[in-house]
Design a protein around this motif. Structure first.
Motif: not given
Length: 324
Positions: A22, A156, A178-180, A191
């Protein structure tokens, strides 16, 4: 004809750790807005579908920097005295023409872009986040975008996330999102968001609900002149906590808040029915970083516990917000 999608949403999480696979972005204290620049027209839509463009002429004039047929997701923010000032966004929806232009000159808004939805006619929502992010960074670099456009930081690196949560909150940053890295942009709550919170002590000045089991507490602090200032309201108390608090509250015959009205929520016109009490009980609550222009907590404070061992003199002094 291409249409703006519904916004992708985030689910609250209690753990600030950055998950593997993520990326993290700064969570800003502003208005979520989707922006589309097409054939010389800016569409600026709020999360709930309201048209924001007429209230932000500085964003409309700045949109000429964008390439045609491009759309962004981001946050509209205003800075004042080195801190995010959410309250300066209030009222912008109702302003038009010269009124909007005056506010734009006095407190100019910026659009912090954190996602790319369309790029020169290409729908990018089907791209994974890592590709959308790279294209967004390239867009800013290639077109040398300047104010009112700003690029939201992304990382990251867990150490950078920890720095944001410890240092950047001082200027009003709410937390992180947080974003994959492999996730596409969809109108779902996929998210994750973590809000920076901490505990603070405050004095109970009033309550709502039954005297036998108060529902919420209205909290205050003394300023340097000895005046009890309202700082915010608690979330709904658990029933057991409400009954326990009731034993420590004494109705006040003479109170510094006599004659005051309190709104049911930040920005709401609905007034609360409150019972004023002698300001002597100290409680501990959890708060986030969001403040209004007067320095009050903008979101309800989460109930933690009573602090009967403390006196009002043990609580921090009220710190007013920036004036202007």
């Amino acid at each position: 004809m291409w249409m703006l999608p519904e916004p992708m949403l985030a689910e609250p999480v209690a753990d600030p750790a950055l998950p593997e696979g993520w990326a993290a972005e700064v969570k800003w204290d502003g208005w979520r807005a989707l922006a589309s620049w097409d054939a010389g027209r800016l569409v600026l839509r709020s999360r709930r579908g309201a048209d924001l463009a007429p209230g932000f002429p500085e964003l409309r004039s700045g949109a000429v920097q964008l390439p045609d047929a491009t759309a962004l997701d981001g946050e509209v923010v205003v800075w004042e005295s080195g801190r995010l000032a959410f309250e300066r966004l209030q009222g912008r929806l109702q302003r038009r023409g010269t009124g909007a232009a005056r506010l734009a000159e006095q407190w100019p808004a910026h659009y912090v872009a954190f996602d790319l939805l369309r790029l020169e006619g290409t729908d990018t929502t089907v791209w994974p986040y890592r590709r959308r992010r790279a294209a967004l960074e390239h867009l800013f670099a290639e077109h040398r975008l300047t104010a009112p456009w700003a690029l939201c930081p992304s990382t990251t690196d867990p150490d950078t996330v920890r720095e944001w949560l410890t240092s950047w909150t001082a200027v009003g940053v709410e937390g992180v999102v947080y974003k994959g890295l492999e996730s596409t942009y969809q109108p779902v709550r996929a998210w994750k968001k973590y809000k920076a919170r901490h505990t603070e002590d405050a004095i109970v000045g009033a309550f709502t609900g039954s005297p036998a089991a108060p529902r919420t507490l209205l909290l205050g602090r003394y300023d340097t002149d000895g005046h009890l200032r309202y700082i915010g309201r608690s979330t709904t108390l658990p029933q057991a906590s409400g009954r326990a608090v009731a034993d420590f509250l004494t109705p006040a015959k003479d109170h510094p808040w006599t004659g005051w009205t309190f709104s049911a929520g930040w920005g709401s016109r609905e007034s609360l029915h409150v019972t004023l009490v002698v300001p002597e009980l100290v409680v501990e609550v959890g708060v986030d970083v969001a403040r209004d222009g007067a320095g009050r907590w903008r979101h309800p404070a989460r109930w933690h516990r009573m602090r009967p061992e403390l006196t009002p003199a043990d609580t921090p002094r009220f710190e007013p917000g920036p004036t202007g």
